[in-house]
Design an enzyme around this catalytic site. Structure first.
Site, PDB file in Angstrom:
ATOM      1  N   GLU A 163       0.890  -1.098  -0.072  1.00 12.82           N
ATOM      2  CA  GLU A 163      -0.077   0.032   0.021  1.00 12.82           C
ATOM      3  C   GLU A 163       0.902   1.262   0.151  1.00 12.82           C
ATOM      4  O   GLU A 163       0.714   2.162   0.767  1.00 12.82           O
ATOM      5  CB  GLU A 163      -1.017  -0.066   1.115  1.00 12.82           C
ATOM      6  CG  GLU A 163      -1.826  -1.235   1.180  1.00 12.82           C
ATOM      7  CD  GLU A 163      -3.002  -1.352   2.156  1.00 12.82           C
ATOM      8  OE1 GLU A 163      -2.974  -0.493   3.163  1.00 12.82           O
ATOM      9  OE2 GLU A 163      -3.839  -2.160   2.173  1.00 12.82           O
ATOM     10  N   GLU A 282      -5.227  -8.361  -0.807  1.00  7.54           N
ATOM     11  CA  GLU A 282      -5.818  -8.326   0.470  1.00  7.54           C
ATOM     12  C   GLU A 282      -7.642  -7.873   0.138  1.00  7.54           C
ATOM     13  O   GLU A 282      -7.606  -7.190  -0.688  1.00  7.54           O
ATOM     14  CB  GLU A 282      -5.377  -7.211   1.323  1.00  7.54           C
ATOM     15  CG  GLU A 282      -4.208  -7.496   1.920  1.00  7.54           C
ATOM     16  CD  GLU A 282      -3.762  -5.918   3.069  1.00  7.54           C
ATOM     17  OE1 GLU A 282      -4.704  -5.324   3.312  1.00  7.54           O
ATOM     18  OE2 GLU A 282      -2.556  -6.165   2.992  1.00  7.54           O
TER      19      GLU A 282
END
Length: 508
Positions: A163, A282
């Protein structure tokens, strides 16, 4: 009561890319050294059996891989310690699960700054030396190859960082700095063995379309033969905090599916990357590990719908996470605390655990897929399916589903089928409610754990149904937030001489 009826025709075939069991998430890698972690993962592997596992913290200081020492001349040198890495990887392979390697976070002595994330302080700054970072990556991969063999290790996918579009996970969310990290890391990995598959950018939410497009423009400009694209997928609004917990509102699923389609469209707009695999490394409903929604039947039904469609434009999708041994916000206070996991601490399966268990069984030719059910036909002519009744606000009505399925009648079964169902809903399989009614104990006794595990099992029923005009009728009652798994197969009686079930139960 909401009623729906579906007729499946002979020879039906519906697209359904089911990669439910490809990958699952985990907390930081160092947690794998804990006994409860291993017990939860063993349970998940026994019942579901994922192929890969992905988590943070491979290079964080608690794993102890990166070290430095000073020689007699005062010069600093890097050295590497793989003691804990070996323990973790050995334990994974023993459970027949392989890493989806996420390269991060930064060892403190190699970091250019002191910004960290989470309770366990993962460093999220770029390396002060890209050469030293690349040597660390290469040394780790070469060690793994030496220990487990090149054919094994080069089959483990590799993702660069986590991220980077969020400033909490990558200093200042510096796009150009991340692109430099990716390019340097990609080249370093391929130098070890060109068979390694490397991808990124593992973005989540914020400016995702911009990041994906700019990332691919960079890779195209630098002639990087990217192996796959990664991103994350969460489906709730910003949580409302109360005490230790974050309460969320679910988004309409179509919003998320449209967002995933936008990534697919961007990737396919690049000629050299058209059709490239997209891995969701995810996904869950909420993105915080203290969200009570994760422990509910509502979560299980919502995720069932997600699993029915996530494979449409993605190669895989990794649920975040398999278990509740997890410390992003600190050590949790209670066994049911809204953790990401499929399994609550104490080894108690949550309702969503069974959603994955059911979808694992949906292997075969898909003959039906709708907003509330998936059915596959197996090579032996039997059927397996899952149905769900998701609600957005926690209130709804019972869903009555009827399916007419073509079934070949054989002489030995005289046109009769067995219908088996396993039900997980707020009445039949609801360990959260049981824990609540017990007084929400924070420290479970062995007796309480045993009781909660008993209350966390699906309700199993069977009945027989005769074929009519070559079809068998299946009727399901799915309560709100329920998930029902079912099997349909021909019955072949093989009773012992003189045995009569009807006489045994005193029925005509």
């Amino acid at each position: 009561m909401n009623r729906k009826k579906y007729v499946v025709e002979q020879g039906a075939s519906v697209p359904f890319h089911n990669r439910t069991d490809y990958c699952v998430g985990t907390g930081r890698m160092g947690l794998a050294l804990q006994k409860e972690y291993q017990e939860q993962l063993a349970l998940v592997q026994e019942e579901i059996g994922f192929s890969h596992i992905r988590g943070h913290g491979l290079f964080s200081d608690d794993m102890g891989i990166y070290r430095e020492y000073e020689d007699e001349n005062g010069e600093k040198h890097a050295e590497y310690c793989f003691t804990y890495l070996d323990l973790v990887m050995d334990s994974y392979l023993k459970l027949n699960i392989r890493p989806f390697l996420e390269l991060g976070f930064m060892p403190a002595k190699l970091a250019s700054g002191d910004q960290t994330v989470f309770y366990w302080k993962g460093n999220v700054t770029p390396p002060k030396s890209y050469a030293a970072w690349c040597k660390l990556v290469q040394a780790t991969l070469r060690h793994l190859i030496e220990r487990y063999g090149a054919d094994e290790v080069t089959g483990w996918p590799i993702e660069v960082w986590n991220e980077p579009n969020l400033p909490g996970f990558w200093k200042d969310a510096d796009m150009e700095e991340y692109f430099l990290l990716f390019a340097e890391t990609f080249a370093a990995v391929k130098e070890v063995d060109s068979r390694f598959r490397v991808g990124g950018p593992a973005i989540c939410g914020v400016e995702d379309e911009k990041w994906i497009r700019c990332f691919l423009e960079f890779c195209s400009r630098e002639r990087i033969p990217l192996d796959f694209v990664t991103r994350h997928h969460y489906t709730t609004e910003v949580p409302e905090t109360a005490g230790h917990y974050g309460y969320v509102k679910l988004r309409e699923p179509e919003e998320g599916f449209e967002n995933l389609q936008s990534t697919r469209n961007i990737v396919d707009s690049f000629t050299q990357y058209r059709g490239l695999e997209i891995h969701i490394t995810e996904f869950n409903t909420s993105y915080v590990p203290n969200c009570p929604l994760h422990d509910t039947n509502q979560n299980a039904a919502y995720i069932a719908h997600q699993l029915s469609r996530l494979g449409d434009v993605n190669e895989s999708y990794s649920y975040w996470t398999f278990g509740d041994i997890f410390e992003e916000f600190g050590v949790p206070f209670t066994p049911f605390h809204g953790g990401f996991g499929l399994v609550a601490n104490g080894g108690i399966p949550k309702p969503t655990f069974w959603t994955f268990r059911f979808f694992k069984e949906l292997q075969g030719t898909c003959v039906h897929r709708s907003e509330d059910a998936v059915i596959v036909k197996r090579g032996d002519g039997s059927y397996r399916g899952a149905a769900w009744n998701r609600t957005m606000n926690g209130s709804g009505e019972t869903l009555e589903l009827e399916f007419l399925l073509p079934m070949e009648a054989k002489q030995e079964n005289a046109g009769e089928c067995c219908i088996l169902t396993k039900t997980v809903d707020e009445v039949t399989c609801n360990p959260l409610k049981l824990w609540h009614d017990m007084g929400e104990p924070s420290s479970l006794s062995e007796a309480q754990k045993k009781l909660l595990k008993e209350g966390a099992k699906p309700f199993v029923e069977t009945y027989r149904e005769h074929l009519v005009d070559g079809k068998v009728q299946i009727s399901l009652m799915v309560r709100e937030n329920g998930v029902v798994y079912f099997e349909v197969f021909p019955v072949k009686d093989g009773s012992d001489r003189g045995y009569s079930y009807q006489k045994a139960v005193r029925r005509k």
